[in-house]
Design an enzyme around this catalytic site. Structure first.
Site, short mmCIF file in Angstrom:
data_model
loop_
_atom_site.label_atom_id
_atom_site.label_comp_id
_atom_site.label_asym_id
_atom_site.label_seq_id
_atom_site.Cartn_x
_atom_site.Cartn_y
_atom_site.Cartn_z
N LYS A 92 3.66 1.43 -3.81
CA LYS A 92 3.10 0.68 -4.95
C LYS A 92 3.90 0.79 -6.25
O LYS A 92 3.90 -0.13 -7.06
CB LYS A 92 1.65 1.13 -5.21
CG LYS A 92 0.68 0.70 -4.13
CD LYS A 92 -0.74 1.09 -4.48
CE LYS A 92 -1.69 0.80 -3.34
NZ LYS A 92 -3.08 0.99 -3.71
N THR A 138 0.84 -1.20 0.00
CA THR A 138 0.00 0.00 0.00
C THR A 138 0.88 1.25 0.00
O THR A 138 2.10 1.16 -0.15
CB THR A 138 -1.02 -0.06 1.15
OG1 THR A 138 -1.93 1.04 1.00
CG2 THR A 138 -0.40 -0.01 2.52
N ASN A 156 -9.09 17.25 -13.01
CA ASN A 156 -8.11 17.28 -11.93
C ASN A 156 -7.69 18.72 -11.69
O ASN A 156 -7.73 19.54 -12.61
CB ASN A 156 -6.88 16.44 -12.34
CG ASN A 156 -5.99 16.12 -11.16
OD1 ASN A 156 -6.48 15.70 -10.12
ND2 ASN A 156 -4.70 16.33 -11.31
N GLY A 207 -2.69 7.70 -8.02
CA GLY A 207 -2.50 6.25 -8.17
C GLY A 207 -3.80 5.49 -8.34
O GLY A 207 -3.90 4.61 -9.21
N ASN A 236 -0.05 -3.71 -6.18
CA ASN A 236 -0.58 -3.75 -4.81
C ASN A 236 -0.61 -5.18 -4.25
O ASN A 236 -0.95 -5.38 -3.10
CB ASN A 236 -1.98 -3.12 -4.73
CG ASN A 236 -3.05 -4.07 -5.25
OD1 ASN A 236 -2.84 -4.79 -6.22
ND2 ASN A 236 -4.20 -4.08 -4.60
#
Length: 277
Positions: free
Chosen positions: A66, A62, A151, A130, A87
């Protein structure tokens, strides 16, 4: 002999993965234990050497490891490579193979909880971190018609699209532009941490222009219903919180390790009980 599975992250003390996986092992009579290890970034290489030395059977990776873990593995699954993150690690007779179950886990949760067919859907992704990468690639692989990204930093969203190289039509918008166009989408997905505990008054995007029966999905699971999802419910949206993604990414990792797909309803119940405290 009992097998050992691990979670590597920094921090990990808050993780619900150990309780979820250990219950699944017990429920399915598998002699195994899952333990969370706090691994600082500069010790990640040592931790992976430890997996080899101790014969740890599998690992969940985590934040913040990653991407950093990828060059330390013997093999990385093509989907994980496209996403640019691992992951889940499987130790196959000493060979460490990296996978990504985050994106596929999200899509499985969406399809099974909402009973939606991704094919031909127009989707807006909020965020370009991510989590967004895994979800973007997995939705594209399922045949989504359009996956646009909004974004705060537009260049980061453009970079995501370029690097993931998915065969889907995508346009990048600023948050304001996306808010104006909300009515064009079938599915809205928040992949950011906006609205997560303790900042529960925040929303990633205004839903003023959302059409009714839009699927509104938030990968946050603490709180179980974010302010954004509450707002979507008021506007007759179909809502989904982040519990499903968390559970299904875990279930897919469990399957990679053991060859057995666990009882996801039981996993979900345990996670929700823990979150409700």
């Amino acid at each position: 002999m009992e097998k050992l599975y691990a979670l590597f992250g920094c921090p990990v003390h808050h993780s619900l993965s150990p309780i979820m996986h250990n219950d699944a092992f017990q429920n399915m009579n598998i002699a195994a234990h899952y333990h969370a290890f706090h691994v600082e970034p500069e010790r990640l290489k040592d931790a992976i050497a430890g997996v080899r030395a101790l014969g740890i059977s599998g690992v969940n990776v985590t934040i913040p490891h990653k991407t950093a873990v990828m060059p330390l593995l013997d093999e990385v699954d093509p989907t994980a490579r496209r996403i640019g993150a691992v992951n889940t690690i499987v130790n196959r007779n000493g060979r460490l193979i990296g996978y990504n179950t985050d994106g596929p886990g999200y899509v499985r949760a969406l399809e099974e909880e909402i009973n939606v067919d991704i094919k031909e859907k127009r989707i807006l992704l909020i965020g370009a971190g991510g989590a967004a990468r895994g979800i973007y690639v997995s939705l594209a692989d399922r045949g989504a018609k359009q996956i646009d990204i909004c974004n705060r930093t537009v260049s980061k969203a453009k970079q995501l699209i370029d690097e993931c190289n998915a065969s889907v039509s995508s346009v990048v918008y600023s948050l304001n532009e996306a808010e104006e166009r909300l009515g064009e989408y079938d599915i809205l997905i928040n992949t950011t941490s906006v609205g997560m505990y303790p900042n529960m008054e925040e929303m990633p995007l205004s839903l003023a222009n959302m059409k009714e029966e839009t699927i509104v999905s938030d990968i946050i699971y603490n709180p179980l219903e974010t302010k954004w999802l509450k707002e979507a419910r008021k506007r007759n949206g179909i809502i989904q919180n982040g519990v499903g993604m968390f559970v299904y990414q875990g279930a897919l990792a469990f399957e990679k390790w053991t060859g057995i797909f666990p009882d996801v309803q039981r996993m979900k119940k345990i996670v929700i009980e823990q979150l409700r405290g």
